[in-house]
Enzyme design. Structure first.
Site, PDB file in Angstrom:
ATOM      1  N   ALA A 110      41.541  38.979  44.459  1.00 34.45           N
ATOM      2  CA  ALA A 110      41.326  38.479  45.829  1.00 34.45           C
ATOM      3  C   ALA A 110      39.877  38.706  46.239  1.00 34.45           C
ATOM      4  O   ALA A 110      39.587  39.160  47.350  1.00 34.45           O
ATOM      5  CB  ALA A 110      42.285  39.188  46.786  1.00 34.45           C
TER       6      ALA A 110
ATOM      7  N   LEU B 161      35.533  34.367  44.634  1.00 37.50           N
ATOM      8  CA  LEU B 161      35.986  33.072  44.106  1.00 37.50           C
ATOM      9  C   LEU B 161      37.502  32.924  44.192  1.00 37.50           C
ATOM     10  O   LEU B 161      38.008  31.834  44.463  1.00 37.50           O
ATOM     11  CB  LEU B 161      35.521  32.879  42.659  1.00 37.50           C
ATOM     12  CG  LEU B 161      34.049  32.537  42.452  1.00 37.50           C
ATOM     13  CD1 LEU B 161      33.831  31.971  41.052  1.00 37.50           C
ATOM     14  CD2 LEU B 161      33.522  31.543  43.472  1.00 37.50           C
TER      15      LEU B 161
ATOM     16  N   ALA C  90      30.018  32.011  46.729  1.00 35.25           N
ATOM     17  CA  ALA C  90      30.801  32.570  47.834  1.00 35.25           C
ATOM     18  C   ALA C  90      30.604  34.074  47.867  1.00 35.25           C
ATOM     19  O   ALA C  90      30.311  34.692  46.837  1.00 35.25           O
ATOM     20  CB  ALA C  90      32.274  32.248  47.637  1.00 35.25           C
TER      21      ALA C  90
ATOM     22  N   ARG D 207      32.077  37.828  50.104  1.00 33.12           N
ATOM     23  CA  ARG D 207      33.014  38.376  51.087  1.00 33.12           C
ATOM     24  C   ARG D 207      32.231  38.970  52.250  1.00 33.12           C
ATOM     25  O   ARG D 207      31.259  39.683  52.026  1.00 33.12           O
ATOM     26  CB  ARG D 207      33.843  39.472  50.441  1.00 33.12           C
ATOM     27  CG  ARG D 207      34.990  38.923  49.635  1.00 33.12           C
ATOM     28  CD  ARG D 207      35.779  40.012  49.005  1.00 33.12           C
ATOM     29  NE  ARG D 207      35.047  40.590  47.883  1.00 33.12           N
ATOM     30  CZ  ARG D 207      35.484  41.605  47.155  1.00 33.12           C
ATOM     31  NH1 ARG D 207      36.618  42.174  47.451  1.00 33.12           N
ATOM     32  NH2 ARG D 207      34.769  42.062  46.146  1.00 33.12           N
TER      33      ARG D 207
ATOM     34  N   LYS E  66      24.594  28.305  30.746  1.00 31.89           N
ATOM     35  CA  LYS E  66      24.573  29.147  31.945  1.00 31.89           C
ATOM     36  C   LYS E  66      24.224  30.588  31.552  1.00 31.89           C
ATOM     37  O   LYS E  66      23.451  31.259  32.241  1.00 31.89           O
ATOM     38  CB  LYS E  66      25.948  29.070  32.634  1.00 31.89           C
ATOM     39  CG  LYS E  66      26.119  29.949  33.863  1.00 31.89           C
ATOM     40  CD  LYS E  66      25.881  29.163  35.129  1.00 31.89           C
ATOM     41  CE  LYS E  66      25.771  29.974  36.406  1.00 31.89           C
ATOM     42  NZ  LYS E  66      26.807  30.931  36.643  1.00 31.89           N
TER      43      LYS E  66
HETATM   44  P1  NAD Z   1      34.659  39.696  43.110  1.00 28.85           P
HETATM   45  O1  NAD Z   1      34.246  41.074  42.679  1.00 28.85           O
HETATM   46  O2  NAD Z   1      34.330  39.240  44.481  1.00 28.85           O
HETATM   47  O3  NAD Z   1      36.228  39.544  42.931  1.00 28.85           O
HETATM   48  C1  NAD Z   1      36.952  40.051  41.841  1.00 28.85           C
HETATM   49  C2  NAD Z   1      38.263  40.591  42.395  1.00 28.85           C
HETATM   50  O4  NAD Z   1      39.140  40.905  41.319  1.00 28.85           O
HETATM   51  C3  NAD Z   1      38.086  41.868  43.228  1.00 28.85           C
HETATM   52  O5  NAD Z   1      38.709  41.699  44.476  1.00 28.85           O
HETATM   53  C4  NAD Z   1      38.826  42.916  42.397  1.00 28.85           C
HETATM   54  O6  NAD Z   1      39.431  43.923  43.184  1.00 28.85           O
HETATM   55  C5  NAD Z   1      39.866  42.035  41.721  1.00 28.85           C
HETATM   56  N1  NAD Z   1      40.500  42.675  40.551  1.00 28.85           N
HETATM   57  C6  NAD Z   1      39.913  43.297  39.503  1.00 28.85           C
HETATM   58  N2  NAD Z   1      40.855  43.774  38.676  1.00 28.85           N
HETATM   59  C7  NAD Z   1      42.058  43.462  39.211  1.00 28.85           C
HETATM   60  C8  NAD Z   1      43.411  43.697  38.832  1.00 28.85           C
HETATM   61  N3  NAD Z   1      43.701  44.380  37.723  1.00 28.85           N
HETATM   62  N4  NAD Z   1      44.388  43.226  39.620  1.00 28.85           N
HETATM   63  C9  NAD Z   1      44.123  42.553  40.763  1.00 28.85           C
HETATM   64  N5  NAD Z   1      42.850  42.297  41.189  1.00 28.85           N
HETATM   65  C10 NAD Z   1      41.833  42.745  40.409  1.00 28.85           C
HETATM   66  O7  NAD Z   1      34.078  38.711  42.011  1.00 28.85           O
HETATM   67  P2  NAD Z   1      33.634  37.186  42.202  1.00 28.85           P
HETATM   68  O8  NAD Z   1      32.298  37.144  42.844  1.00 28.85           O
HETATM   69  O9  NAD Z   1      34.741  36.407  42.796  1.00 28.85           O
HETATM   70  O10 NAD Z   1      33.408  36.770  40.681  1.00 28.85           O
HETATM   71  C11 NAD Z   1      34.459  36.485  39.773  1.00 28.85           C
HETATM   72  C12 NAD Z   1      33.809  35.856  38.540  1.00 28.85           C
HETATM   73  O11 NAD Z   1      33.233  34.609  38.927  1.00 28.85           O
HETATM   74  C13 NAD Z   1      32.665  36.689  37.968  1.00 28.85           C
HETATM   75  O12 NAD Z   1      32.646  36.598  36.573  1.00 28.85           O
HETATM   76  C14 NAD Z   1      31.409  36.039  38.557  1.00 28.85           C
HETATM   77  O13 NAD Z   1      30.253  36.212  37.764  1.00 28.85           O
HETATM   78  C15 NAD Z   1      31.843  34.585  38.585  1.00 28.85           C
HETATM   79  N6  NAD Z   1      31.119  33.770  39.609  1.00 28.85           N
HETATM   80  C16 NAD Z   1      31.052  34.190  40.901  1.00 28.85           C
HETATM   81  C17 NAD Z   1      30.400  33.390  41.842  1.00 28.85           C
HETATM   82  C18 NAD Z   1      30.309  33.793  43.296  1.00 28.85           C
HETATM   83  O14 NAD Z   1      29.635  33.092  44.071  1.00 28.85           O
HETATM   84  N7  NAD Z   1      30.945  34.865  43.751  1.00 28.85           N
HETATM   85  C19 NAD Z   1      29.827  32.177  41.431  1.00 28.85           C
HETATM   86  C20 NAD Z   1      29.935  31.777  40.106  1.00 28.85           C
HETATM   87  C21 NAD Z   1      30.586  32.597  39.190  1.00 28.85           C
HETATM   88  O1  KPL Z   2      23.454  31.986  38.512  1.00 28.33           O
HETATM   89  C1  KPL Z   2      22.522  32.614  38.993  1.00 28.33           C
HETATM   90  C2  KPL Z   2      22.793  34.022  39.378  1.00 28.33           C
HETATM   91  O2  KPL Z   2      22.107  34.581  40.227  1.00 28.33           O
HETATM   92  O3  KPL Z   2      23.739  34.592  38.776  1.00 28.33           O
HETATM   93  C3  KPL Z   2      21.175  31.976  39.111  1.00 28.33           C
HETATM   94  C4  KPL Z   2      20.876  31.612  40.529  1.00 28.33           C
HETATM   95  C5  KPL Z   2      21.148  30.690  38.282  1.00 28.33           C
HETATM   96  C6  KPL Z   2      20.106  32.852  38.562  1.00 28.33           C
HETATM   97  O4  KPL Z   2      20.320  33.118  37.210  1.00 28.33           O
END
Ligand code: NAD
Ligand code: KPL
Length: 327
Positions: A32, A35, A153, A155, A206
């Site tokens: 939660a 993403l 995104a 929180r 990426k």
């Molecule tokens: P986040 O840390 O906001 O969310 C991850 C969630 O998973 C946390 O709430 C955590 O408590 C939960 N979690 C972990 N283990 C768990 C379990 N065993 N049971 C239940 N919940 C559990 O992470 P995020 O920013 O949403 O990123 C998720 C992935 O997406 C990452 O690999 C990140 O690099 C990638 N990503 C994120 C974004 C972004 O904008 N946030 C953009 C592109 C890619």
């Molecule tokens: O994806 C990115 C990140 O910050 O994780 C960019 C903006 C592409 C930089 O690598």
């Protein structure tokens, strides 16, 4: 409340019901965080049945004390009463969005393994490489769809997410090129996406971009634009990363890497990279699935990439000095 539903199956309320099937498979969302909440709220808004899997009873109680999940878009918030559960809740899982960090994905999925139907579909949203193969190896019967997203995104409170950057999500399955039915739900939910027949190339590209930018922003404590003062170092890293991509059978991901890295640095000059933000907030980074994965792949191919390895060593040292995990 648009898209409010209860139970495992519900009719679609948003979208064109004449063009879309009336019943949909329930989506379970694991994680939660940013993403996970962004996907759960948009699916729920479209009337797609969604259930959120929280870590344990304590997190579930905290979630149930509120009204649901809130999505903040252009300053306007909407709350969706998505049903919460824990890994121990009963009921099979047919469709799972794994929205944890790369380092949590394998153990989080393991906790649910007993609930996954043999032909379950999983979407793995993790950044970098390594975690997807680990999850797929754990579940040989399931269909593991890899995803790469440029949506952004964060929180701004418990159970709240701010939609910060519109983007795209590419999904693909190296083993089966046929697009899955679940793409219809993404369409109805307005989640911009594309089925990709070369998802590994996208993930490698990426990874290379992230390896060329993110570690240096941590080492130089700067915004992405600050790397304009370190152009030689960026260029050297890009040359080594391109060599690695070629060697790993990913020539398309290597093409014009340096010019794209420069373009991203300029386009995101005012931003702090995700790794910079993790370190600044004393959070664990995904280093093992980015630089760590790249350095291991180089070693497997007996490729010597001195600058990449040096950046990795400097980053590990910095993380240790800050008391953060270096894996
Ligand atoms: P986040 O840390 O906001 O969310 C991850 C969630 O998973 C946390 O709430 C955590 O408590 C939960 N979690 C972990 N283990 C768990 C379990 N065993 N049971 C239940 N919940 C559990 O992470 P995020 O920013 O949403 O990123 C998720 C992935 O997406 C990452 O690999 C990140 O690099 C990638 N990503 C994120 C974004 C972004 O904008 N946030 C953009 C592109 C890619
Ligand atoms: O994806 C990115 C990140 O910050 O994780 C960019 C903006 C592409 C930089 O690598």
């Amino acid at each position: 409340m648009p898209g409010h539903y209860s139970g495992s199956f519900a009719p679609f309320i948003v979208g064109d019901p004449t063009e879309h099937k009336q019943m949909s498979t329930t989506w379970h969302i694991l994680g939660a965080g940013s993403l996970g909440t962004l996907w759960a709220t948009r699916l729920a808004r479209a009337g797609v049945p969604v259930r959120l899997i929280l870590r344990d009873e304590a997190r579930l109680a905290s979630y149930q004390a509120g009204e649901g999940l809130t999505l903040v878009e252009q300053g306007v918030s909407h709350t969706y009463p998505v049903i919460g559960e824990t890994p121990d809740s009963p009921g099979p899982i047919h469709r799972l969005l794994v929205a944890c960090k790369a380092y949590d994905a394998q153990s989080a999925v393991a906790q649910l393994q007993h609930r996954l139907v043999p032909d379950a579909e999983l979407i793995l949203l993790q950044n970098g490489l390594g975690s997807q193969d680990a999850v797929a190896a754990q579940l040989p019967q399931a269909r593991c769809i890899f995803a790469s997203s440029t949506e952004g995104a964060f929180r701004d409170g418990d159970w709240r997410v701010v939609f910060a950057g519109h983007g795209y999500t590419w999904l693909g399955d190296g083993a089966h090129p046929t697009p899955p039915l679940l793409l219809e739900d993404l369409q109805v939910a307005g989640i911009p996406h594309e089925w990709s027949t070369d998802i590994l190339t996208r993930l490698w590209r990426k990874l290379a971009l992230n390896c060329a930018i993110n570690p240096l922003t941590v080492l130089y404590q700067c915004r992405n634009g600050g790397l304009q003062a370190h152009q030689c170092e960026v260029a050297t890293l890009c040359a080594e990363l391109a060599e690695l991509l070629e060697c790993c059978g990913q020539p398309a991901a290597a093409q014009h890497l340096h010019s794209e890295v420069d373009r991203v640095i300029q386009a995101t000059a005012a931003n702090y990279s995700s790794m910079y933000q993790d370190v600044a907030n004393a959070r664990r980074t995904e280093i093992s699935y980015l630089l760590g994965y790249a350095c291991l792949a180089a070693a497997r191919h007996q490729l010597v990439l001195p600058h990449l390895q040096q950046v990795q060593a400097r980053l590990v040292e910095l993380l240790r000095a800050r008391g953060l995990p270096s894996d």
